[in-house]
Scaffold this active site. Structure first.
Site, PDB file in Angstrom:
ATOM      1  N   GLU A 245       8.576 -30.135  -1.325  1.00 51.98           N
ATOM      2  CA  GLU A 245       8.935 -30.318  -2.668  1.00 51.98           C
ATOM      3  C   GLU A 245       8.991 -28.971  -3.825  1.00 51.98           C
ATOM      4  O   GLU A 245       9.089 -29.406  -4.931  1.00 51.98           O
ATOM      5  CB  GLU A 245       8.503 -31.578  -3.162  1.00 51.98           C
ATOM      6  CG  GLU A 245       7.159 -31.760  -3.881  1.00 51.98           C
ATOM      7  CD  GLU A 245       6.244 -32.340  -2.811  1.00 51.98           C
ATOM      8  OE1 GLU A 245       5.145 -32.651  -2.970  1.00 51.98           O
ATOM      9  OE2 GLU A 245       6.741 -32.192  -1.518  1.00 51.98           O
TER      10      GLU A 245
ATOM     11  N   ALA B 126       9.373 -30.825   5.091  1.00 49.54           N
ATOM     12  CA  ALA B 126       9.960 -30.292   4.093  1.00 49.54           C
ATOM     13  C   ALA B 126       8.745 -30.313   2.932  1.00 49.54           C
ATOM     14  O   ALA B 126       7.763 -31.063   2.810  1.00 49.54           O
ATOM     15  CB  ALA B 126      11.364 -30.778   3.490  1.00 49.54           C
TER      16      ALA B 126
ATOM     17  N   GLU C  37      12.679 -35.095  -0.953  1.00 47.37           N
ATOM     18  CA  GLU C  37      12.204 -33.952  -1.794  1.00 47.37           C
ATOM     19  C   GLU C  37      12.779 -33.697  -2.993  1.00 47.37           C
ATOM     20  O   GLU C  37      12.124 -33.352  -3.966  1.00 47.37           O
ATOM     21  CB  GLU C  37      12.692 -32.526  -0.867  1.00 47.37           C
ATOM     22  CG  GLU C  37      12.059 -32.618   0.353  1.00 47.37           C
ATOM     23  CD  GLU C  37      10.714 -32.959   0.601  1.00 47.37           C
ATOM     24  OE1 GLU C  37       9.761 -32.402  -0.241  1.00 47.37           O
ATOM     25  OE2 GLU C  37      10.295 -33.376   1.601  1.00 47.37           O
TER      26      GLU C  37
END
Length: 933
Positions: free
Chosen positions: A302, A300, A336
């Site tokens: 952020e 992922a 995140e």
């Protein structure tokens, strides 16, 4: 006023720039960007973007040039309106003398006839275009087939700018310190959505393009370029129903998978709210979007207000995803969201302090998940896992400090490793423990407030925490956080704390030295850079004894300190119990160090662990005792007689963490011993070790009432089936056969969700080509990201060499439908299997040019594969093959750090030494243990 005229011939000639330093000059600071991008996704043959950017600049020091970043694949317009510099407000054009490109550092340098004066502001305008990237970096294209639509391949575009790829999407000052605000406008066909960091303001028709729109977004907060994000897609949004939150929370995904976003949409706002309470600072943006991207290199990213995820990191199906998946997704989301404060609101000044972002996000995620769902035991289990990982990975000669100097952009990506994430989190937890909860969060609040919308260095954090700790009285006034922490962040490696008790005096002498898994004096290693420097750490010492088994108080009772010359000082522990009671250091494993006690104390500990009162020793400390004993025996600092005697207590251990620690250490042995004549003895020993806990957890029976720890059951059954425990294998094959004979296997799966990884892998290990093909078809027909990942990994478990070779050819085919983000994961899983380790190894060396093309000469990926091979190499022939290969590809491989290559060779040396010097003793002790059963 002079009119700017740029000759095409001048612009076409990009010579080497005179400025030759990897960092941008500090003479100019960007204040604001007006960025406009038009994205073309309609034709697969014309996946491009065009754009223009207007950058408001403030001159800090008078200069006659401007240096900024633009990637080599980003084309800058070569006409008189393509590049312009104007004085702010008065529109006076400044004549550009020449323009140069410095490809080594991705610089564009504009030279002017006149000096730009200090204190003045100017507007720089550039037009540019490029193809959308194909390698999941910069501004790139991702493709998918949405089963809900039954149509051909569809495309979406998305950004991934961290660490240094914004420059490949638009000309900019692409360093974390150059923060600015952004107004972003995206041009796209009307059938698409547009997303960016901030909420959408309006959609305006483009007059000259029928059915095209400009999507304009609100101005961002001050932020770094690597956090800029935008996407053009035809996804659907799942709006979170959290009426208590002022933040508009939406999760976006392709239409066929939108229902799998329900869990993420529920847990995200709850975690965000927890963090607001923990940090005492509100999330500053009005919205948060979560975007599931089909092709995504990381787990992922952020981006402020628009977090991007790999689909498997966000999708959860209640009837098909496991409990492990559920916790994993929550942890990634928490990581995140923690970045919205640690990284986005306050950003490291330069990449050498990346750990301030990633270490804090990792640690805060575990705290946030603990508050969200304490039944998961996320804080203790995740942090112990991180500590033990650090103790193992950081014990090599060729490691690095947390705070790592970076001298070129290509080195930045190497910092995204276990040292930054896991060791960073571990030393933050250590700080939390030794200054206490109140001082820790008070210091963090001050740190975040003082440096909000700006940059910070680790020294800024030390100062805030020291002031808070001294105010709270939780740290000696003669000690500064910086004094302690610099020894952990500026110095590589971990300490070995040695405890020698003086039983007649009721005292103990505690000393320290660096722990190395392979010492310099062994014939197998000759470090390129000998350890000439003194190594010493400020180590907080907490301890418990048999008569005072307080494993709750983690604050230090004393400190191991260092002299001004960084030489270690010993410390004496007083008023200890007599020679019939154990002493255990490092309460709750609050600090990452290995411990070696004198043999009498180890005997006392072993006796206690084998007693009915073993649970009086904290479960985290039981885990570290096992981990330390087996690690010390590996290096020769402890006998296998002692370590295996201690290990056998686990036959009465019911908790997950000690088993996880023990089996992680045993796995290193398994990788080597499975190829030797001692494997049968090892297998017999492990049967007796595993049988009690296998039965206690219900074996392979479906745990419908969720009575047992899911991760614990998954771990034990994986080992039981791997070692061919009869009940485990039979039940796994029975589950698989019931699925195999289903009339509609894609809609009906009788295999228990939480047991699927074990069942699938066991079926492949004991099955034939028909079994493999059946599972392959289930992957092709599945729309669940978590199920697809489980199947892809399980397919590597086959013992059929031909199937595995075919599998690798499918994975690395240029038209493969297996996504590139999964390729290395599958390769790693195959290397870990008995037959697959040989197949993957041969494929790497024979097909290296194919791999090089597939990974676009990404040396980090290629060395990652080499490192996986090294973990399973333990012979002189293995070492020579790796050494010859590295020497033959130095030009390519050394574009990455030399340290990574030396680490690969060191790993093989470590395995070679254990096989030649420690395996004989280990084998003898196995025989003794089996004889005594």
């Amino acid at each position: 006023m002079r009119i700017l005229m740029l000759l095409s011939a001048v612009l076409a000639t990009f010579c080497n720039a005179s400025y030759d330093y990897y960092r941008l000059p500090r003479s100019i600071k960007p204040q604001h960007y007006n960025l406009r991008i038009m994205t073309h996704l309609e034709s697969p043959k014309r996946l491009i973007f065009t754009g223009d950017v207007e950058i408001l600049l403030r001159i800090i020091q008078s200069t006659n040039n401007i240096t900024l970043h633009a990637g080599t694949g980003l084309n800058i317009a070569e006409c008189n309106t393509g590049v312009q510099l104007m004085k702010y407000h008065c529109n006076e054009l400044i004549e550009i003398k020449s323009m140069q490109r410095q490809p080594t550092y991705n610089f564009i340098i504009l030279h002017f006839e006149q000096y730009l004066q200090r204190g003045q502001r100017y507007t720089l305008r550039l037009r540019f275009w490029s193809r959308l990237g194909q390698n999941m970096a910069g501004y790139y294209v991702s493709s998918y087939q949405d089963n809900a639509d039954n149509c051909c391949k569809q495309f979406m575009s998305v950004t991934q700018f961290e660490p240094a790829d914004a420059r490949n999407a638009f000309p900019c000052f692409d360093e974390p310190e150059f923060k600015a605000t952004f107004n972003i406008t995206l041009g796209h066909h009307a059938k698409y959505n547009a997303l960016s960091n901030m909420p959408l303001l309006e959609r305006i028709p483009i007059c000259e393009r029928q059915n095209w729109l400009w999507s304009t977004f609100r101005q961002t907060e001050v932020m770094s370029t690597y956090l800029v994000a935008y996407s053009v897609n035809n996804f659907e949004g799942y709006v979170s129903q959290n009426h208590k939150s002022r933040v508009h929370f939406t999760t976006w995904a392709r239409a066929a998978a939108i229902e799998q976003c329900r869990y993420a949409s529920e847990v995200g706002p709850r975690i965000l709210s927890k963090f607001e309470d923990m940090f005492g600072i509100e999330y500053p943006l009005p919205k948060m979007d979560q975007l599931a991207v089909p092709d995504f290199s990381a787990g992922a990213m952020e981006n402020w207000g628009l977090i991007t995820y790999r689909e498997a990191a966000l999708f959860y199906a209640e009837d098909a995803s496991s409990q492990v998946d559920k916790q994993h997704i929550a942890n990634i989301i928490a990581h995140e969201l923690a970045h919205q404060w640690f990284g986005n609101l306050v950003t490291m000044e330069w990449w050498n302090d990346l750990w301030l972002n990633e270490g804090f996000a990792t640690y805060m995620a575990t705290l946030g998940i603990e508050k969200l769902c304490c039944q998961w035991h996320a804080y203790d289990e995740d942090m112990l896992d991180n500590v033990l990982a650090v103790l193992n990975t950081d014990a090599y000669c060729h490691t690095r400090p947390i705070h790592q100097e970076v001298s070129r952009a290509s080195q930045i990506s190497e910092l995204f490793d276990a040292i930054t994430y896991r060791k960073g989190a571990v030393v933050i937890r250590m700080m939390h423990m030794f200054i206490g909860d109140v001082a820790f969060f008070k210091g963090l609040h001050c740190y975040l407030q003082k440096h909000a919308y700006a940059n910070a260095r680790q020294e800024d954090l030390w100062l805030a925490l020291t002031e808070a700790a001294h105010e709270c009285g939780s740290m000696p006034l003669d000690l500064q956080v910086q004094t302690v922490m610099n020894t952990w962040t500026l110095q590589k490696g971990i300490p070995l704390v040695q405890v020698k008790r003086q039983y007649l005096k009721n005292t103990a002498i505690v000393t320290q030295q660096r722990f190395l898994i392979l010492h310099e004096d062994h014939a197998y290693i000759r470090p390129e850079h000998p350890l000439a420097e003194n190594t010493c750490w400020f180590v907080p010492i907490s301890y418990a004894t048999q008569s005072s088994s307080n494993f709750i108080a983690t604050e230090p009772q004393t400190w191991l300190r260092c002299t001004a010359l960084n030489e270690p000082l010993s410390v004496q522990l007083r008023h200890l119990p007599g020679d019939d009671e154990w002493l255990i250091l490092n309460v709750q494993v609050s600090t990452p160090y290995r411990i070696n006690y004198d043999s009498d104390n180890w005997e006392l500990i072993s006796k206690a662990l084998h007693s009915n009162e073993y649970h009086r020793i904290n479960v985290m400390n039981r885990a570290q005792l096992l981990d330390d004993a087996l690690a010390l025996a590996w290096t020769g600092l402890m006998s296998y007689e002692m370590s295996l005697e201690l290990l056998t207590y686990v036959k009465q251990e019911h908790e997950f963490m000690p088993w996880r620690a023990a089996l992680d250490q045993i796995n290193a042995i398994y990788r080597i011993i499975r190829h030797t004549e001692d494997f049968e003895k090892f297998q017999h020993f492990m049967y007796h070790l595993l049988s009690p806990i296998y039965c206690q957890l219900g074996g392979m029976r479906n745990d419908r009432n969720k009575l047992h720890h899911v991760s614990h059951k998954a771990l034990i059954t994986k080992w039981a089936c791997r070692l061919s425990l009869k009940d485990c294998v039979e039940r796994a094959l029975n589950y698989y056969h019931r699925w195999f004979i289903c009339s509609e296997p894609d809609s009906t799966n009788p295999v228990p969700i939480n047991l699927r990884p074990v069942v699938y892998c066991t079926a492949m290990r004991h099955g034939d080509g028909e079994d493999w093909t059946f599972l392959w078809h289930r992957y092709r027909n599945s729309s669940l990201a978590s199920e697809q990942r489980v199947i892809l990994l399980a397919l590597t478990c086959s013992h059929k060499k031909g199937l595995l070779e075919r599998y690798l050819r499918i994975i690395y085919h240029e038209q493969s439908f297996i996504r590139k983000q999964d390729a290395s994961l599958i390769f790693g899983a195959m290397v870990h299997t008995e037959v697959g380790s040989h197949v993957a190894r041969d494929f790497f060396f024979k097909k290296f040019q194919l791999l090089r093309k597939y990974y676009n000469s990404n040396t980090r990926e290629l060395i990652g594969l080499l490192s996986l091979i090294a973990q399973h190499s333990s012979s002189q022939e293995d070492y020579q093959q790796l050494r010859t290969f590295i020497n033959g590809h130095q030009v390519l491989l050394q574009q990455s750090s030399t340290r990574s290559l030396l680490r690969v060779l060191e790993q093989v040396k470590v395995n070679m030494r254990w096989r030649q010097q420690r395996l004989p003793e280990f084998g003898r002790q196995l025989a003794m243990c089996n004889y005594c059963e």
